[in-house]
Design an enzyme around this catalytic site. Structure first.
Site, PDB file in Angstrom:
ATOM      1  N   ASP A  83       0.829  -1.194   0.000  1.00 27.86           N
ATOM      2  CA  ASP A  83       0.000   0.000   0.000  1.00 27.86           C
ATOM      3  C   ASP A  83       0.869   1.252   0.000  1.00 27.86           C
ATOM      4  OD1 ASP A  83      -2.273   1.566   0.072  1.00 27.86           O
ATOM      5  OD2 ASP A  83      -3.050   0.734   1.938  1.00 27.86           O
ATOM      6  N   ASP A 110     -10.921   1.767  -2.112  1.00 26.19           N
ATOM      7  CA  ASP A 110     -11.267   1.481  -0.721  1.00 26.19           C
ATOM      8  C   ASP A 110     -12.776   1.386  -0.518  1.00 26.19           C
ATOM      9  OD1 ASP A 110      -8.660   1.386   0.112  1.00 26.19           O
ATOM     10  OD2 ASP A 110      -8.649   3.355   1.057  1.00 26.19           O
TER      11      ASP A 110
END
Length: 701
Positions: A456, A523
């Site tokens: 990430d 997300d």
């Protein structure tokens, strides 16, 4: 015998014919040493090239035009009477900022699928090599800029390629725009005279747009010509489509020149990232097919391997990561049929919330006193692989790494440091930082049986200075450092699978896809909003790279209640993942979920590697997509409606790309359909009530 090589040099015209699956590309050397762009589009024969070269390049003798025009020049350099968008700008040591490049020589590679054309400046020891590679239905292009002199120079702009499109009376542009939690939304607009610029200045590709653009006149799903350009670069990028009033269109693609100034020492060179051009002669379906084929055959690692059903613990536990709760989630995930269990943010030292710990990639000694091996072994014992979340490029101010090396971040010594998600960005442009990250990740992956990483990044690049001598632009250096670390870690641990994430879909380009098995597109796990996100993502990228989760309802971002059936069907259109708090799920929900997982496993090869069609002709509030297996023997249709109104009970979906003479049998009802009926009349799909969804599986008889 006719020459069927992908790249041919036509000596009489001093031209090059590049031919791939369904396209041709032609460039030629002019008598004065310039390199002319001649054709990009449908296939042409070598005998056609002389006719193409005889055509007017379109200057019309006007002193107001650039000379040469951008659409007629293979690689537009800065200098002379050039006012169109240029691809290369250099400042020499004496302050001269104009180029005067001329053809020097060329090389065709051993497989006759690569070409390098060398251009040299007539007055300075400086050269540019234009590179071409035919990859099936795609053409890859990049350039190498070379300082052959004894003095340094500075690159102010160094794009990978300029793409000239043939004249059309009008143009429309299609691209993927968005924002955080609403990435990859399909945008289509008429293109008027002027310049359309898509870009990122964030140091990552970003959420606002993908480095991809398609252009056509009036193409439909299955008819019309479409040209498209992408950039394989995981940093700041720029695509500019410049349309002149006379209909001439030229696209430049490359590393963004915003704040660039990339020095090039004597004897040094720099190679730009690859720009990819794909031409489709049969509409937007054909365009999507060609991009999917390119990624599957030439880009993504382990592309032929079916992707596993994943469980990720983030939305179930957030930062409260403890072995007992993770193990309970793992047991339930295994019961559903999950094959990969990933522990997300919160497993490492000092990580009780987002304020600390990033950079220290060792297990929390209180939660994991014996390291991660006991949990990983338990997960393996349940029949799943084991994975972890990491954010290697960032560092928390409250971390052992930052306290030891506060100089390892991008910063200006006299300016405030910018925090984002309470982290700084490590200066991966520095060799010592890269070495540390490789060693830290190698130690982590060697400390326990870890099978996968979710990599990430939750912040942009700011304060673009790495504290070293002026050896290169950090906008370039960070991305090259990221690639270097990722490549070295993969070489040390070749069996580890890696997922790319950047606050969701902030880094989902061809550059990162060449180094990771799949991408986290957003997300936002709301199943309704994910439909448009996934629709846009799969417009360009293969579904076998698109991770999609089933999470709790309501989701923590949108607070919308959605039935389990709809949530699973939405996620099953890509790589099926699960991210809910399974401990709180009812026994009936768990049993239903297990059935969906089992169904997905029976059909996932078709979803991940089949021919995808966005189904038109449905009402505006219905989203539908079909997948046809590579063999053509299995057909799947997903249909969704947030709310069915006006007494409508069914929709008719006209399918595309089937064998009209074949017979397809509904595996649930036994109903038989001819391919002709499904294409010309349609498949009747029942959709009733709110959040209605349906999956129809048809097998060829």
């Amino acid at each position: 015998m006719p020459d069927d090589s992908p790249i041919q040099h036509l000596g009489e015209q001093n031209a090059f014919l590049l031919s791939g699956a369904g396209f041709a590309y032609v460039l030629a050397v002019e008598p004065g040493g310039g390199v002319r762009h001649v054709h990009w589009g449908g296939p042409v024969a070598p005998s056609d090239v002389a006719t193409l070269l005889a055509e007017d390049a379109g200057d019309f003798g006007s002193n107001t035009w650039s000379s040469p025009r951008a659409h007629a020049e293979e690689f537009v350099q800065h200098g002379g009477r050039r006012f169109d968008e240029s691809a290369l700008g250099v400042e020499f040591a004496d302050g001269v900022r104009a180029l005067d490049l001329a053809y020097a020589d060329h090389t065709i590679g051993p497989g006759r699928d690569t070409l390098a054309v060398r251009l040299e400046d007539r007055h300075y020891p400086f050269a540019t090599e234009l590179h071409y590679r035919v990859r099936g239905g795609a053409l890859e292009r990049w350039c190498e800029v070379i300082n052959d002199g004894d003095e340094p120079l500075v690159l102010d702009r160094a794009y990978s390629a300029g793409w000239a499109l043939p004249w059309q009376p009008s143009w429309a542009a299609t691209w993927l725009a968005g924002m955080y939690a609403a990435e990859t939304q399909v945008v289509r607009r008429p293109l008027g005279p002027g310049r359309l610029v898509l870009e990122s200045r964030r140091g990552i590709p970003g959420h606002a747009a993908q480095p991809w653009l398609a252009l056509d006149r009036a193409a439909g799903d299955d008819a019309g010509e479409v040209w498209s350009v992408a950039l394989a670069w995981s940093g700041s990028w720029r695509l500019a489509a410049e349309l002149a009033y006379d209909g001439r269109l030229h696209v430049t693609a490359g590393v963004n020149d915003f704040d660039l100034r990339h020095p090039l020492a004597p004897g040094a060179s720099w190679t730009t990232p690859v720009s990819v051009g794909v031409f489709a002669g049969a509409g937007h379906d054909d365009l999507t097919d060609r991009w999917h084929a390119y990624e599957r055959r030439h880009v993504v690692p382990r592309s032929g391997t079916v992707r596993p059903v994943l469980y990720n613990s983030w939305e179930a536990t957030f930062f409260d990561v403890r072995p007992d709760s993770q193990l309970e989630l793992a047991r339930r995930a295994a019961g559903l049929g999950a094959e990969l269990f990933v522990v997300d943010d919160g497993w490492f030292a000092g990580r009780n919330d987002e304020s600390a710990g990033i950079g220290d990639w060792t297990p929390d000694p209180e939660a994991f006193p014996d390291g991660l091996t006991p949990l990983a072994d338990e997960v393996h014992g349940l029949g799943m692989r084991f994975g972890l979340w990491v954010e290697p490029e960032a560092v928390s101010p409250d971390s052992a790494l930052f306290r030891a090396h506060p100089d390892w971040i991008y910063q200006w010594p006299t300016r405030p440091r910018t925090l984002a998600r309470q982290t700084h960005l490590l200066a991966l442009s520095r060799p010592d930082v890269r070495t540390h990250l490789v060693e830290a990740l190698d130690a982590l992956l060697s400390s326990a049986p870890i099978d996968a990483l979710k990599w990430d990044l939750n912040r942009p690049l700011t304060e673009a200075s790495d504290g070293l001598d002026e050896s290169g632009s950090v906008w370039i250096g960070h991305v090259e450092g990221f690639y270097d670390v990722l490549d070295r870690v993969r070489a040390l641990h070749p069996d580890v699978w890696i997922e790319s994430c950047a606050s969701g879909g902030g880094r989902a380009d061809l550059g990162v896809l060449s180094r990771t098995e799949w991408v986290w597109p957003s997300d936002n796990t709301d199943a309704l909003e994910r439909l448009s996100i996934q629709h846009g993502y799969a417009y360009v990228h293969s579904p076998h790279t698109m991770m999609a989760w089933v999470t709790d309802s309501p989701t923590y971002l949108t607070k919308r209640d959605i039935p389990l059936r709809f949530r699973f069907h939405s996620a099953m259109t890509g790589l099926l993942g699960i991210g809910g708090d399974l401990v709180s799920w009812s026994s009936s929900d768990l049993a239903e979920a297990a059935q969906y997982v089992a169904q997905y496993k029976r059909v996932r090869a078709t979803v991940q590697y089949g021919v995808m069609r966005r189904l038109s002709g449905a009402p505006d509030d219905v989203t539908a997509v079909s997948y046809l297996s590579p063999s053509g023997h299995q057909l799947m249709v997903f249909a969704f409606a947030p709310s069915v109104r006006h007494l409508r009970r069914t929709v008719l979906l006209r399918l595309r790309g089937l064998d009209p003479a074949a017979v397809y049998v509904d595996t649930a009802s036994g109903t038989r359909y001819s391919g002709a009926l499904l294409m010309h009349h349609g498949l009747r799909v029942p959709l009733v009530g709110d959040y209605a969804s349906e999956l129809v599986v048809l097998d060829m008889e």
